[in-house]
Design a protein around this motif. Structure first.
Motif, PDB file in Angstrom:
ATOM      1  N   LYS B  63      35.548  25.200 124.338  1.00 44.35           N
ATOM      2  CA  LYS B  63      36.026  26.080 125.435  1.00 44.35           C
ATOM      3  C   LYS B  63      36.512  27.614 124.496  1.00 44.35           C
ATOM      4  O   LYS B  63      36.571  28.384 125.259  1.00 44.35           O
ATOM      5  CB  LYS B  63      37.366  25.616 125.892  1.00 44.35           C
ATOM      6  CG  LYS B  63      36.897  24.678 127.165  1.00 44.35           C
ATOM      7  CD  LYS B  63      38.157  24.249 127.921  1.00 44.35           C
ATOM      8  CE  LYS B  63      37.820  23.476 129.174  1.00 44.35           C
ATOM      9  NZ  LYS B  63      38.609  22.821 129.908  1.00 44.35           N
ATOM     10  N   ASN B  66      32.804  28.991 124.270  1.00 47.53           N
ATOM     11  CA  ASN B  66      32.376  29.622 125.296  1.00 47.53           C
ATOM     12  C   ASN B  66      33.392  30.634 125.990  1.00 47.53           C
ATOM     13  O   ASN B  66      32.918  31.237 127.100  1.00 47.53           O
ATOM     14  CB  ASN B  66      31.746  28.643 126.453  1.00 47.53           C
ATOM     15  CG  ASN B  66      32.683  27.596 126.831  1.00 47.53           C
ATOM     16  OD1 ASN B  66      33.963  28.047 126.883  1.00 47.53           O
ATOM     17  ND2 ASN B  66      32.485  26.643 127.177  1.00 47.53           N
ATOM     18  N   MET B 100      25.532  27.020 129.375  1.00 45.76           N
ATOM     19  CA  MET B 100      26.654  25.964 129.378  1.00 45.76           C
ATOM     20  C   MET B 100      26.396  24.966 130.157  1.00 45.76           C
ATOM     21  O   MET B 100      26.165  24.905 131.350  1.00 45.76           O
ATOM     22  CB  MET B 100      28.021  26.529 129.424  1.00 45.76           C
ATOM     23  CG  MET B 100      29.025  25.694 129.410  1.00 45.76           C
ATOM     24  SD  MET B 100      29.501  24.999 127.871  1.00 45.76           S
ATOM     25  CE  MET B 100      30.330  23.638 128.048  1.00 45.76           C
ATOM     26  N   PHE B 102      28.213  21.784 131.488  1.00 40.99           N
ATOM     27  CA  PHE B 102      29.370  21.110 131.764  1.00 40.99           C
ATOM     28  C   PHE B 102      29.383  19.657 131.710  1.00 40.99           C
ATOM     29  O   PHE B 102      28.209  18.844 132.087  1.00 40.99           O
ATOM     30  CB  PHE B 102      30.213  21.596 132.685  1.00 40.99           C
ATOM     31  CG  PHE B 102      30.645  23.009 132.511  1.00 40.99           C
ATOM     32  CD1 PHE B 102      32.071  23.241 132.159  1.00 40.99           C
ATOM     33  CD2 PHE B 102      29.855  24.034 132.991  1.00 40.99           C
ATOM     34  CE1 PHE B 102      32.363  24.562 131.917  1.00 40.99           C
ATOM     35  CE2 PHE B 102      30.326  25.435 132.866  1.00 40.99           C
ATOM     36  CZ  PHE B 102      31.395  25.615 132.277  1.00 40.99           C
ATOM     37  N   GLN B 103      30.430  18.789 131.345  1.00 41.52           N
ATOM     38  CA  GLN B 103      30.560  17.415 131.482  1.00 41.52           C
ATOM     39  C   GLN B 103      29.949  16.739 132.585  1.00 41.52           C
ATOM     40  O   GLN B 103      29.143  15.875 132.627  1.00 41.52           O
ATOM     41  CB  GLN B 103      31.997  17.104 131.193  1.00 41.52           C
ATOM     42  CG  GLN B 103      32.437  16.444 129.769  1.00 41.52           C
ATOM     43  CD  GLN B 103      33.657  16.208 129.706  1.00 41.52           C
ATOM     44  OE1 GLN B 103      34.242  15.500 130.592  1.00 41.52           O
ATOM     45  NE2 GLN B 103      34.370  16.239 128.658  1.00 41.52           N
ATOM     46  N   ALA B 106      28.682  20.309 136.906  1.00 38.76           N
ATOM     47  CA  ALA B 106      29.565  21.690 137.603  1.00 38.76           C
ATOM     48  C   ALA B 106      28.382  22.289 138.207  1.00 38.76           C
ATOM     49  O   ALA B 106      28.623  23.849 138.460  1.00 38.76           O
ATOM     50  CB  ALA B 106      29.968  22.513 136.587  1.00 38.76           C
ATOM     51  N   LEU B 107      27.628  21.652 138.952  1.00 36.79           N
ATOM     52  CA  LEU B 107      26.553  22.158 139.815  1.00 36.79           C
ATOM     53  C   LEU B 107      27.398  22.713 141.305  1.00 36.79           C
ATOM     54  O   LEU B 107      28.500  21.976 141.574  1.00 36.79           O
ATOM     55  CB  LEU B 107      25.288  21.272 140.271  1.00 36.79           C
ATOM     56  CG  LEU B 107      24.631  21.003 139.271  1.00 36.79           C
ATOM     57  CD1 LEU B 107      23.667  19.790 139.571  1.00 36.79           C
ATOM     58  CD2 LEU B 107      23.739  22.194 138.914  1.00 36.79           C
ATOM     59  N   PHE B 108      27.185  23.716 141.827  1.00 34.78           N
ATOM     60  CA  PHE B 108      27.779  24.243 142.842  1.00 34.78           C
ATOM     61  C   PHE B 108      27.415  23.215 144.159  1.00 34.78           C
ATOM     62  O   PHE B 108      25.916  23.327 144.668  1.00 34.78           O
ATOM     63  CB  PHE B 108      27.639  25.623 143.145  1.00 34.78           C
ATOM     64  CG  PHE B 108      27.893  26.552 142.052  1.00 34.78           C
ATOM     65  CD1 PHE B 108      29.307  26.490 141.774  1.00 34.78           C
ATOM     66  CD2 PHE B 108      26.775  27.515 141.667  1.00 34.78           C
ATOM     67  CE1 PHE B 108      29.523  27.470 140.606  1.00 34.78           C
ATOM     68  CE2 PHE B 108      27.343  28.146 140.523  1.00 34.78           C
ATOM     69  CZ  PHE B 108      28.538  28.088 140.295  1.00 34.78           C
ATOM     70  N   ARG B 168      19.915  25.096 135.123  1.00 38.12           N
ATOM     71  CA  ARG B 168      20.702  26.542 135.343  1.00 38.12           C
ATOM     72  C   ARG B 168      21.246  26.960 134.234  1.00 38.12           C
ATOM     73  O   ARG B 168      21.207  28.155 134.026  1.00 38.12           O
ATOM     74  CB  ARG B 168      22.007  25.765 136.265  1.00 38.12           C
ATOM     75  CG  ARG B 168      22.717  27.278 136.782  1.00 38.12           C
ATOM     76  CD  ARG B 168      23.863  26.954 137.308  1.00 38.12           C
ATOM     77  NE  ARG B 168      24.981  26.249 136.953  1.00 38.12           N
ATOM     78  CZ  ARG B 168      26.029  25.429 137.400  1.00 38.12           C
ATOM     79  NH1 ARG B 168      26.185  25.577 138.571  1.00 38.12           N
ATOM     80  NH2 ARG B 168      26.864  25.067 136.580  1.00 38.12           N
ATOM     81  N   ASP B 180      28.697  19.949 126.880  1.00 40.31           N
ATOM     82  CA  ASP B 180      29.850  19.389 126.630  1.00 40.31           C
ATOM     83  C   ASP B 180      29.662  17.903 127.348  1.00 40.31           C
ATOM     84  O   ASP B 180      29.491  17.871 128.272  1.00 40.31           O
ATOM     85  CB  ASP B 180      31.205  19.997 127.470  1.00 40.31           C
ATOM     86  CG  ASP B 180      32.441  19.444 127.155  1.00 40.31           C
ATOM     87  OD1 ASP B 180      32.660  18.509 126.372  1.00 40.31           O
ATOM     88  OD2 ASP B 180      33.125  19.746 128.013  1.00 40.31           O
TER      89      ASP B 180
END
Lengths: 258, 270
Positions: B63, B66, B100, B102-103, B106-108, B168, B180
């Motif tokens: 964190k 980034n 990045m 994410f674990q 973190a897709l919208f 993405r 991550d």
């Protein structure tokens, strides 16, 4: 626990409270600031106005109608005791426009759109979608919060106006149509009694409530804890705090604008 | 406790060879010193995997890399730019250099996969719709998600969501990719597939990759270098072979899945 420890804890509690209040205020200032900073995203504003405004329309019409009907019924029965049934239109309209319209509309929108907003933002927080926006070099407050606050400012006065009009018709339907109050006097007395100041008072209130509901609901969702209960807690707190602030500010605004 | 044997081998490496340089990074949360002087280099064009027990500071370090967190002290140089003292605009400019993952991806979730992957291009570039569509389709093909453009994230499996999130992260052609826990929550067969995809993507896109993973020792197969964090410090750092050959009791215990009482407490607290 020694007295020094007690004072220390109290101090920490006060400092924490001040810090949180500061964050809360800065959150709104940030959201307002980024409304005027490019890039402007009209499609986000329109989407939020649709979500908060258009999608709440049916509920507002329903609640507005029933509120007006109750006012018509109660108003007629009360005024008849004084032989003043002719004043029913003025009573219903003034109560709705100055007081019940803005307050009930705001409470309804807080319950429907505000809770959904807190849940969406809370879920975005807990699944790192807000972090993803930040890492993509997109300001999340500008992207997520500013359009919602702006949509609240636009939608609340409009929805309140619709609530008022439907309520007045609801009062007419019951008071005149069912109970037999004089038909012509209903609207004539409204025209004779209602002033621009009354209408402006209601709209000012709606505007302030719009900011409060969006501010509180966005803040609670945006700062939801990343745990299983985080989203539900944020949603509950958002609706409860919005409702309390609506009623508290209603008193202060009424005192000022009376 | 024995001192690290292969630690900081590349600490004094030159800036040209390193995409990211971290020096004496410290960060405290309340009473807990999470990063306690981390010094690490991430050589350009290689996959460096950060491993360590829970609570060792891996995710907090990522964190900082980034730029989601700022350190209490220490420096981070990304692509020759010292980022720790940059303002918001400078930080955004640096962020455009990296992607990045994410674990949880973190897709919208309100957008279909196409819009998710196109999002960085729509928001941050002036490319035409056709150019964006072409780039999105190319990237989705690269991660094996052709034909999934109109699905929503909730309609995809965990592995597919990771692939979409990777697309993405790659669509704007970053220089650096940060990951991550990319295989968290996936079964072993999907874990292998994601590792393979990361390696292939890193080569095809000529990326510097920084990965945080719990997946030891499987993740070493796709890594060029390994950094082992322990109690907020870089305990081991070097090529996979160097780290595996290190005679470090703490690392051996970590590999064997055993933790000391102190580590258990940290993990539970974290």
């Amino acid at each position: 626990m020694s007295i020094v420890e007690m004072i220390e804890r109290l101090g920490a509690l006060v400092l924490d409270g001040i810090l949180q209040l500061g964050q809360f205020v800065m959150f709104l200032l940030g959201a307002v600031f980024y409304m005027f900073v490019p890039p402007f995203k009209p499609r986000l504003w329109i989407r939020q106005i649709r979500t908060i405004g258009a999608d709440s329309l049916f509920l507002i019409i329903l609640i507005g109608g029933f509120t007006g009907m109750v006012l018509g019924l109660q108003g007629y029965n009360t005024l008849r005791r004084f032989g003043s049934e002719g004043a029913l239109g003025a009573v219903v309209a003034l109560v709705l426009v100055r007081e019940l319209g803005p307050v009930l509309a705001a409470l309804m929108i807080a319950a429907r759109a505000g809770s959904a907003m807190a849940a969406v933002l809370g879920s975005m927080q807990s699944t790192e979608q807000i972090d993803a926006l930040t890492v993509l070099a997109i300001n999340p407050v500008q992207y997520l919060v500013s359009p919602r606050v702006l949509a609240g400012v636009v939608s609340f006065p409009l929805l309140t106006s619709i609530f008022d009009v439907i309520g007045i018709w609801g009062g007419y339907m019951i008071g005149v149509g069912l109970m037999g109050a004089p038909s012509g006097a209903y609207f004539n007395r409204i025209a004779a009694t209602m002033t621009g100041h009354d209408i402006a008072t209601g709209l000012y209130k709606a505007l302030v409530f719009g900011v409060i509901v969006m501010w509180v609901c966005c803040y609670k969702g945006y700062h939801a804890e990343r745990m299983a209960t985080g989203v539900s807690r944020a949603t509950t707190e958002a609706v409860v705090l919005s409702s309390v602030l609506i009623l508290a500010w209603d008193y202060f605004l009424t005192s000022i604008l009376l | 406790m024995s001192e690290p044997e292969t630690s900081a081998k590349a600490v004094n490496g030159n800036a040209d060879a390193n995409a990211i340089e971290v020096r004496d990074l410290r960060r405290r949360f309340g009473h807990q010193q999470v990063l306690d002087g981390v010094t690490l280099d991430f050589p350009a064009g290689q996959i460096t995997t950060i491993v360590g027990p829970s609570g060792s500071g891996k995710t907090v370090l990522l964190k900082h890399l980034n730029l989601l967190l700022r350190p209490d002290s220490g420096t981070i140089v990304i692509d020759r730019i010292e980022v720790t003292k940059l303002g918001a605009r400078g930080i955004d400019a640096v962020r455009e250099k990296f992607g990045m993952l994410f674990q949880a991806g973190a897709l919208f979730d309100s957008m279909p996969i196409f819009d998710n992957v196109a999002f960085p291009l729509v928001e941050k570039t002036r490319l035409s719709r056709d150019e964006i569509a072409k780039q999105v389709r190319e990237t989705l093909r690269a991660v094996g998600l052709e034909g999934m453009e109109n699905k929503f994230p909730s309609q995809l499996s965990g592995g597919m969501q990771k692939r979409a999130a990777l697309a993405r992260a790659l669509v704007h052609r970053p220089k650096i990719l940060m990951l991550d826990e990319p295989t968290k929550g996936l079964d072993p067969s999907r874990t292998g597939a994601i590792h393979e995809l990361i390696r292939r993507t890193q080569k095809n896109f000529e990326l510097t990759a920084v990965m945080v993973s719990h997946d030891v020792p499987a993740v070493f197969e796709v890594s060029d270098r390994v950094a082992f964090l322990h109690q907020g410090k870089t305990r081991l750092n070097g090529t996979v072979a160097e780290v595996m050959a290190a005679n470090d009791e703490v690392f051996k215990r970590f590999l064997a899945g055993k933790a000391s009482g102190e580590e258990n407490e940290t993990a539970l607290a974290g």
